[in-house]
Design a protein around this motif. Structure first.
Motif, PDB file in Angstrom:
ATOM      1  N   ASP A  72       5.712   6.540  -8.734  1.00 48.16           N
ATOM      2  CA  ASP A  72       7.119   6.476  -8.350  1.00 48.16           C
ATOM      3  C   ASP A  72       7.735   5.139  -8.786  1.00 48.16           C
ATOM      4  N   ARG A 121       0.814  -1.226   0.000  1.00 54.74           N
ATOM      5  CA  ARG A 121       0.000   0.000   0.000  1.00 54.74           C
ATOM      6  C   ARG A 121       0.840   1.265   0.000  1.00 54.74           C
ATOM      7  N   SER A 122       1.982   1.198   0.655  1.00 47.45           N
ATOM      8  CA  SER A 122       2.804   2.404   0.806  1.00 47.45           C
ATOM      9  C   SER A 122       3.504   2.798  -0.499  1.00 47.45           C
ATOM     10  N   ASP A 137       3.935   4.167  -4.073  1.00 47.70           N
ATOM     11  CA  ASP A 137       3.272   5.034  -5.041  1.00 47.70           C
ATOM     12  C   ASP A 137       3.579   4.490  -6.427  1.00 47.70           C
TER      13      ASP A 137
END
Lengths: 228, 258
Positions: B89, B83-84, B86
């Motif tokens: 990115d 989840r963390s 991006d």
């Protein structure tokens, strides 16, 4: 191998290659037998046939080389196909050399047939039989992709070496006994050496069969880098 | 400098990755390491899962509805599906070049500068320098330096593909994924792309999907063979093409399927 190539023409090329190699192998086996018969039966006409027949072997060598080059250029073979082609390119040279050695034996026979025999031929035909057997076994191993059989060839070479040494020493004794024997004994020594060399070529073929089947090069283990 | 050959670490790694499109399993429990500064080729027949695997490495499959997965994909030590993470990115770090070159209908310069602008770069000199560096890296600079403001669509197919590689490189990713990057190109343009791949691996980690086995043999250090959603075998490219361990690999590289 159960699976066949999707490309049937490629499959046919590989079949042709195997068949040509077999035909060439059968021819050189026959040349060994005939050259020995020319010696033991003092048949110089047969010896001449052996010399003439060598051109068939040479022609097959050229044809097999051409076929291999064509397959490499047009098919870009991989894996076991690639190993088959590289094996074919190597063993064709050994087979051609065996043919040449049979010719050399036939030529020595023609000389020897002009003079009375030095002694009854016992061990030399035996050595020829062993050499021929080694060639046959190596080719069988190639055809069936049989590593066990190839290993038998590799182990069988000691017998040829031992028999060669025995013949060599006997001929040496004849030479020391009477210098008139030297010419004949030398010719016989060459013949024995040629037979022993045929055995070495059979070993080369057997080593390539192991490579072809396992993908592992077993040649020259002592010459390898220790870090291998 | 050590005499021992440097054993590269895994830059990316899948662990027991299973991916389904709805109920259809596209990849089944694939564990594969993509080694750093190496070219890994993914080969296999159509539908074997190799492209799905490649796309999962930068989460391109997220765009396809009904996709679900189990298992993990690591980039360095991070699970990219966490989840963390991006995804923008992630895709900056793991870039992609597609089969069909897809330049934007903009100038050559703007194609390469696009990702940088999106990333917030505004300084003109800095942009120009990065564009030049990327085009040089893409082995295209000498051919386009005098017409940077012309439309990218006027380039040849091979040039467009190198432009797309330059564009992918502009944002300085760590991993480059290539999906059939040369399949629509002529042999000369293909050779240029392959030469480029050789040069790029010093800086990047590369994974390439190709149907052309000679190409896999030429450009890659390691080859992974996929079949029906499974990873059958992965090894040094030379080993895969001279002496594969698995019968199915042997049959595929010798052309005995189908």
């Amino acid at each position: 191998m159960a699976a066949t190539h999707t490309d049937k023409a490629f499959e046919q090329d590989l079949r042709d290659l195997r068949e040509k190699l077999l035909a060439m192998g059968a021819k050189v086996e026959n040349l060994i037998a005939q050259s020995m018969k020319a010696l033991t039966e003092r048949d110089s006409a047969l010896a001449e046939k052996v010399v003439a027949a060598d051109k068939d072997v040479n022609r097959l060598e050229v044809e097999i080389d051409e076929l291999c080059r064509r397959i490499l250029a047009l098919r870009q073979p991989a894996a076991s196909d690639l190993r088959l082609i590289t094996t074919a390119l190597k063993i064709v040279t050994d087979l051609e050399r065996i043919g040449d050695l049979a010719v050399n034996i036939a030529e020595r026979s023609m000389d020897l047939n002009q003079v009375p025999p030095l002694a009854p031929y016992v061990d030399t035909p035996r050595l020829a039989e062993l050499a021929q057997q080694q060639v046959k076994r190596a080719l069988d191993a190639f055809v069936s992709g049989d590593v066990t059989k190839a290993e038998e060839v590799l182990q069988g070479d000691d017998l040829l070496d031992a028999l060669f040494l025995k013949i060599f020493n006997e001929l040496l004794a004849y030479m020391m006994e009477d210098s008139k024997n030297i010419r004949r004994a030398t010719a016989l020594m060459f013949i024995a050496k040629h037979l022993e060399r045929i055995g070495d070529h059979a070993m080369n073929v057997a080593e390539m069969v192991v490579y072809m089947v396992r993908g592992k090069d077993i040649r020259h283990p002592r010459s390898r880098n220790l870090t291998d | 400098m050590s005499l021992q050959p440097h054993t590269p670490r895994a830059k990316m790694e899948s662990r027991e990755l299973t991916l389904r499109y709805g109920t259809k399993t596209a990849i089944n429990k694939v564990s594969l390491a993509i080694l750093e500064h190496r070219v890994t080729a993914l080969i296999g027949p159509s539908g074997c899962g190799k492209s799905t695997f490649l796309r999962s490495l930068n989460r391109m499959n997220d765009l396809i509805p009904g996709t679900n997965h189990t298992g993990h994909i690591l980039l360095d030590d991070t699970d990219i599906n966490d989840r963390s993470v991006d995804v923008v990115d992630l895709r900056r770090r793991v870039g992609m070049v597609f089969q069909k070159s897809n330049p934007f209908p903009k100038s050559i310069f703007e194609n390469v500068a696009y990702g940088l602008r999106v990333g917030g770069m505004k300084d003109k000199a800095e942009l120009a320098a990065r564009v030049e560096k990327s085009l040089r890296g893409g082995a295209l600079w000498d051919e386009v330096k005098d017409r940077l403001n012309e439309s990218a669509l006027g380039l040849s197919g091979g040039q467009q593909q190198r432009l797309c590689i330059a564009r992918a490189m502009a944002v300085e990713p760590e991993v480059l994924l290539m999906d059939e990057p040369a399949s629509a190109l002529d042999p000369i343009a293909t050779a240029k792309i392959e030469e480029l791949i050789h040069e790029l691996k010093a800086q990047y980690t590369i994974a390439i999907v190709t149907h052309n086995m000679q190409q896999a043999a030429r450009v890659s250090d390691r080859t992974a063979f996929f079949y029906m959603g499974e990873l059958v075998e992965c090894g040094a490219t030379e080993q895969i093409f001279t002496n594969p361990r698995e019968k199915r690999t042997e049959d595929y590289v010798t052309g005995k399927f189908g």
